[in-house]
Design a protein around this motif. Structure first.
Motif, PDB file in Angstrom:
ATOM      1  N   ALA A 214       0.844  -1.200   0.000  1.00  0.00           N
ATOM      2  CA  ALA A 214       0.000   0.000   0.000  1.00  0.00           C
ATOM      3  C   ALA A 214       0.878   1.247   0.000  1.00  0.00           C
ATOM      4  N   ARG A 215       0.273   2.378  -0.309  1.00  0.00           N
ATOM      5  CA  ARG A 215       1.014   3.638  -0.313  1.00  0.00           C
ATOM      6  C   ARG A 215       1.252   4.096   1.117  1.00  0.00           C
ATOM      7  N   VAL A 216       2.235   4.950   1.307  1.00  0.00           N
ATOM      8  CA  VAL A 216       2.519   5.525   2.623  1.00  0.00           C
ATOM      9  C   VAL A 216       1.490   6.609   2.905  1.00  0.00           C
ATOM     10  N   VAL A 217       0.818   6.512   4.024  1.00  0.00           N
ATOM     11  CA  VAL A 217      -0.189   7.483   4.426  1.00  0.00           C
ATOM     12  C   VAL A 217       0.461   8.538   5.309  1.00  0.00           C
ATOM     13  N   GLY A 218       0.171   9.811   5.056  1.00  0.00           N
ATOM     14  CA  GLY A 218       0.758  10.880   5.846  1.00  0.00           C
ATOM     15  C   GLY A 218       2.184  11.159   5.434  1.00  0.00           C
ATOM     16  N   ASP A 219       2.957  11.702   6.391  1.00  0.00           N
ATOM     17  CA  ASP A 219       4.353  12.043   6.096  1.00  0.00           C
ATOM     18  C   ASP A 219       5.243  10.813   6.024  1.00  0.00           C
ATOM     19  N   GLU A 220       4.986   9.827   6.857  1.00  0.00           N
ATOM     20  CA  GLU A 220       5.843   8.641   6.925  1.00  0.00           C
ATOM     21  C   GLU A 220       5.120   7.523   7.649  1.00  0.00           C
ATOM     22  N   PRO A 221       5.587   6.260   7.456  1.00  0.00           N
ATOM     23  CA  PRO A 221       4.965   5.145   8.183  1.00  0.00           C
ATOM     24  C   PRO A 221       5.191   5.290   9.686  1.00  0.00           C
ATOM     25  N   ILE A 222       4.298   4.734  10.457  1.00  0.00           N
ATOM     26  CA  ILE A 222       4.429   4.754  11.913  1.00  0.00           C
ATOM     27  C   ILE A 222       5.562   3.822  12.326  1.00  0.00           C
ATOM     28  N   VAL A 223       6.429   4.310  13.198  1.00  0.00           N
ATOM     29  CA  VAL A 223       7.520   3.476  13.715  1.00  0.00           C
ATOM     30  C   VAL A 223       6.922   2.452  14.681  1.00  0.00           C
ATOM     31  N   SER A 224       7.124   1.193  14.368  1.00  0.00           N
ATOM     32  CA  SER A 224       6.587   0.105  15.194  1.00  0.00           C
ATOM     33  C   SER A 224       7.699  -0.904  15.437  1.00  0.00           C
ATOM     34  N   ARG A 225       8.208  -0.920  16.641  1.00  0.00           N
ATOM     35  CA  ARG A 225       9.360  -1.776  16.963  1.00  0.00           C
ATOM     36  C   ARG A 225       8.913  -3.101  17.598  1.00  0.00           C
TER      37      ARG A 225
END
Length: 291
Positions: A214-225
């Motif tokens: 999918a495309r990146v939504v917003g400024d950037e993907p959410i950081v999920s560690r």
């Protein structure tokens, strides 16, 4: 002629004290096993969490609608087939590597969770899953993106969705008093979703755009560690193990103390016998009685 003083070894070699030693050794062995068990418990509870959280597995193998989120499911990458809805909104106060911003969140109807088919009518809608799509730095961009996605909802159809499954958050003071959306609270979101059928997953998904295609939504993907690995040793079990070692040493010391006391009693008895014999030897002989 004085009797010989018994040595510690001579006293310890008597059958009685050999039997006591065997008993103390058996007790010490039990204490040693208990100490070893406590150490194993401490190591076992302190081992790192070695589960693979980064290989995506079907959502249905980890969670079901309405069921509490388990430790095994928390933080796992999961996959599903879902269709989006028009329930998009912006979420305030979201941290992204030390920067405060906004999330664009929405709701997906899970068409296929990868688990065996549930006993539901063929036309039954999928269960709802809250999804966090992306991060943006300012409120205006977040709300604009959410509105645009709501306008396009349902135009693409069911598609693969991959992301990290996380436990829902509790509402904050801002949610309750300030009437702003700050927490990813499923309990609060279900009251705002349109046409919700009462079935929802208790956790939420942070989308991985690359894995989902999918495309990146917003400024950037959410950081999920990945979940933090727990390596803390259980010191309470270590303390118990030390106690068992101390008890083991005490059992052996008790045998040593008993043998030593027995030797001291033997020495006292010999000395008393020698003193009595000397007293008899030094006593004057009785005078003969005249008839």
């Amino acid at each position: 002629m004085s009797a010989s003083i018994p040595t510690f070894r001579q006293v310890a070699a008597r059958p009685r004290w050999i039997g006591v030693l065997i008993g103390c050794l058996l007790v010490s062995g039990i204490f040693a096993l208990l100490g070893q068990w406590q150490i194993e418990r401490a190591v076992e509870q302190g081992q790192r969490d070695e589960r693979d959280t980064e290989t995506a597995v079907p959502l249905g193998t980890m969670a079901q609608p309405g069921e509490p989120l388990t430790t095994e499911a928390g933080g796992r990458m999961v996959s599903l087939i879902g269709d989006d809805t028009a329930d998009y909104r912006a979420l305030a106060g979201r941290n992204q590597d030390g920067r405060s911003g906004w999330w664009i969140i929405g709701r997906v109807l899970v068409e296929d969770d990868g688990a065996p088919a549930a006993d539901l009518p063929a036309d039954a809608p999928g269960a709802s899953l809250a999804v966090a799509y992306g991060w943006t730095a300012d409120e205006a961009s977040a709300r604009e993106e959410a509105a645009a996605m709501a306008d396009d909802a349902g135009t693409v159809g069911a598609a693969p969705v991959v992301g990290r499954y996380l436990p829902a958050e509790a509402p904050t003071d801002g949610d309750v008093r300030g009437r702003t959306n700050e927490a990813m609270s499923v309990a609060a979101l279900v009251n705002e979703w349109q046409d919700w059928d009462g079935r929802a997953y208790t956790g939420y998904l942070v989308l991985d755009p690359e894995a989902s295609g999918a495309r990146v939504v917003g400024d950037e993907p959410i950081v999920s560690r990945p979940p933090e690995q727990n390596t803390q040793l259980n010191w309470l079990n270590v303390f118990y193990a030390i106690e068992w070692v101390a008890f083991m040493g005490f059992a052996l010391y008790l045998w040593y103390r008993l043998v030593k006391d027995a030797r001291e009693r033997d020495i006292e008895a010999i000395e008393e016998a020698e003193e009595a014999a000397a007293a008899r030897a030094d006593a004057p002989a009785p005078h003969p009685t005249a008839e």
